[in-house]
Design a protein around this motif. Sequence first.
Motif, short mmCIF file in Angstrom:
data_model
loop_
_atom_site.label_atom_id
_atom_site.label_comp_id
_atom_site.label_asym_id
_atom_site.label_seq_id
_atom_site.Cartn_x
_atom_site.Cartn_y
_atom_site.Cartn_z
N GLN A 78 -17.62 -14.56 18.05
CA GLN A 78 -17.61 -13.81 16.84
C GLN A 78 -17.24 -12.27 16.90
N ALA A 79 -17.73 -11.83 18.25
CA ALA A 79 -17.47 -10.38 18.57
C ALA A 79 -15.91 -10.39 19.01
N ALA A 80 -15.48 -11.09 19.60
CA ALA A 80 -14.06 -11.08 20.13
C ALA A 80 -13.07 -11.28 18.96
N MET A 81 -13.47 -12.06 18.01
CA MET A 81 -12.35 -12.39 16.87
C MET A 81 -12.58 -11.14 15.85
N ASP A 82 -13.68 -10.70 15.71
CA ASP A 82 -13.87 -9.43 14.83
C ASP A 82 -12.83 -8.19 15.51
N GLY A 83 -13.24 -8.26 17.17
CA GLY A 83 -12.20 -7.22 17.53
C GLY A 83 -10.65 -7.35 17.51
N VAL A 84 -10.47 -8.79 17.43
CA VAL A 84 -8.95 -9.01 17.39
C VAL A 84 -8.47 -8.72 16.15
N ALA A 85 -9.10 -8.92 14.88
CA ALA A 85 -8.92 -8.72 13.59
C ALA A 85 -8.72 -7.13 13.21
N THR A 86 -9.54 -6.27 13.94
CA THR A 86 -9.28 -4.85 13.94
C THR A 86 -8.30 -4.46 14.83
N CYS A 87 -7.62 -5.12 15.75
CA CYS A 87 -6.23 -4.71 16.72
C CYS A 87 -5.20 -5.06 15.85
N VAL A 88 -5.24 -6.21 15.10
CA VAL A 88 -4.31 -6.69 14.13
C VAL A 88 -4.01 -5.70 12.91
N LEU A 89 -4.82 -5.24 12.52
CA LEU A 89 -4.90 -4.28 11.29
C LEU A 89 -4.42 -3.02 11.93
N LEU A 90 -4.84 -2.42 13.03
CA LEU A 90 -4.38 -1.26 13.53
C LEU A 90 -3.07 -1.24 13.91
N ALA A 91 -2.46 -2.37 14.66
CA ALA A 91 -1.24 -2.16 15.00
C ALA A 91 -0.24 -2.56 13.76
N ALA A 92 -0.64 -3.10 12.80
CA ALA A 92 0.12 -3.36 11.67
C ALA A 92 0.14 -1.90 11.10
N ALA A 93 -0.84 -1.32 10.71
CA ALA A 93 -0.92 -0.15 10.11
C ALA A 93 0.03 1.07 10.86
N MET A 119 0.87 -1.25 0.11
CA MET A 119 0.08 0.04 -0.06
C MET A 119 0.95 1.25 0.13
N SER A 120 0.41 2.27 -0.55
CA SER A 120 0.89 3.62 -0.46
C SER A 120 0.87 4.29 0.64
N HIS A 121 1.59 5.27 1.01
CA HIS A 121 1.51 5.74 2.49
C HIS A 121 -0.02 6.49 2.51
N ASP A 122 -0.66 7.08 1.69
CA ASP A 122 -1.81 7.52 1.78
C ASP A 122 -3.09 6.29 2.08
N GLU A 123 -2.59 5.21 1.38
CA GLU A 123 -3.67 4.23 1.44
C GLU A 123 -3.36 3.31 3.04
N LEU A 124 -2.40 3.46 3.70
CA LEU A 124 -2.09 3.16 5.03
C LEU A 124 -2.64 3.97 5.91
N SER A 125 -2.48 5.10 5.53
CA SER A 125 -3.17 6.24 6.57
C SER A 125 -4.59 6.14 6.36
N ALA A 126 -5.32 5.88 5.35
CA ALA A 126 -6.81 5.64 5.40
C ALA A 126 -6.96 4.42 6.06
N LEU A 127 -6.31 3.36 5.99
CA LEU A 127 -6.55 2.21 6.69
C LEU A 127 -6.55 2.50 8.05
N LEU A 128 -5.47 3.22 8.56
CA LEU A 128 -5.19 3.43 10.01
C LEU A 128 -6.35 4.08 10.52
N LYS A 170 2.65 0.37 12.67
CA LYS A 170 4.16 -0.24 12.50
C LYS A 170 4.54 0.17 11.18
N LEU A 171 3.63 -0.04 10.21
CA LEU A 171 4.27 0.11 8.79
C LEU A 171 4.32 1.67 8.49
N LEU A 172 3.64 2.57 9.08
CA LEU A 172 3.74 4.05 8.99
C LEU A 172 4.64 4.58 9.88
N GLY A 173 5.29 3.76 10.90
CA GLY A 173 5.85 4.42 12.05
C GLY A 173 7.53 4.71 11.45
#
Length: 421
Positions: free
Chosen positions: A401-416, A8-17, A418-421
Amino acid sequence: MTTELSQMSHDELSALLDEQHSLHAELKAQGLALDITRGKPSPRQLDLSRELLSMRVPRHAADGQDVRNYGGAKGLPEIREIFAELLGVDVDHLLAADNSSLSIMHDLLTFAMLHRLPGAQAPWFGQNIKFIAPVPGYDRHFAICEHLGIEMIPVEMGEHGPDMDEVERLAADPSVKGMWVVPMYANPNGVIYDEETARRLVSMKAAPDFRIWWDNAYALHHLTDAEPAPLPILQMAQEAGNPDRIFMLASTSKITHAGDGVAFLASSTGNLDWYLKHASVRSIGPDKVNQLRHAHYLKDAGGVRELMRRHRALLAPKFQIVDSVLKRRLDGTGIARWTHPAGGYFVTLDVLDGTASRVVALAKEAGIALTPAGSSHPLHDDPHDRTIRLAPSFPTEGELQAAMDGVATCVLLAAAEKLLG
């Protein structure tokens, strides 16, 4: 999501974040209190064996023992016969004890520290002894070594067990005295040790007092129609000329009730005689009333297998939920991979290196309790900060179901982050 985050580009990662920040804020606003930290049976699973709490128990076992009294250090023949068949061992090489196999593991290691094991020149206390620790592994195994001051040497797990070339190299060192093994549906990644790995373990060059703690905690905990039998590891060790190498452990903790189960130790005659000699100082016999209650309730090996299929009917859909949510939210992102176990109690989620601790912290903020990052490694030190253990068994399907959806959000947030950092 089909685009890898690294592409992803910087802008795409920022939007994901920004998107994941918003989802995380919504999670926090819900006031969740979800816990997927430990592999505990759910109330519905415990209710499968509720008859144990009310059934009448005879005063005498089949061999005439009054189960209300002292004695019977080896445990009742009735329950030993059932589990000898299930575990693939001779009944004469199997002891039945109280509810916790972890207690037996702790006692075995403590006794070895204080009293000379068969084949040892001296007790282990005061020596700089080391244990081989396959990783990712079981945190409670590692905790025993940590508590007793025993150094652990991590060895990476593969598809059929740990890197055996490295294990054999380490075991040749006479200061290496033990190894932790969960051979069937390993905790936490679900690996099944194959026969080649098992034979190499019992045949390799090692100190005469080298022991493998062979924890068969999940030997009967299948999630599919395939029900592989436990490896006949005691027989393999005998054939390899190392009959004393294996301490096999198991219990009914996730079969009936963890609070009133029966634990088992299988080993060579020499090892069992040594264990009983020291255990007899600690206790004048196990809870034979409970052992007889279990024997009457379970009836035979077939009764245990049928009960485990009822557990599977409750557990398998939860593992499917974990896989379904992770696949929907994280597949194709390049920042996560997870196991698809055929049995046991856990799914291992590997996230972007350097983000597991952040994922756990973000989940905690959102009211989702995860096993602390690093728990799958000795001294809580995951050098890659990537591995998270997921335990789907205890929550309801809706909560999971709710817990795993939340975990996935946290995984994506932490990754974004890290990659933007």
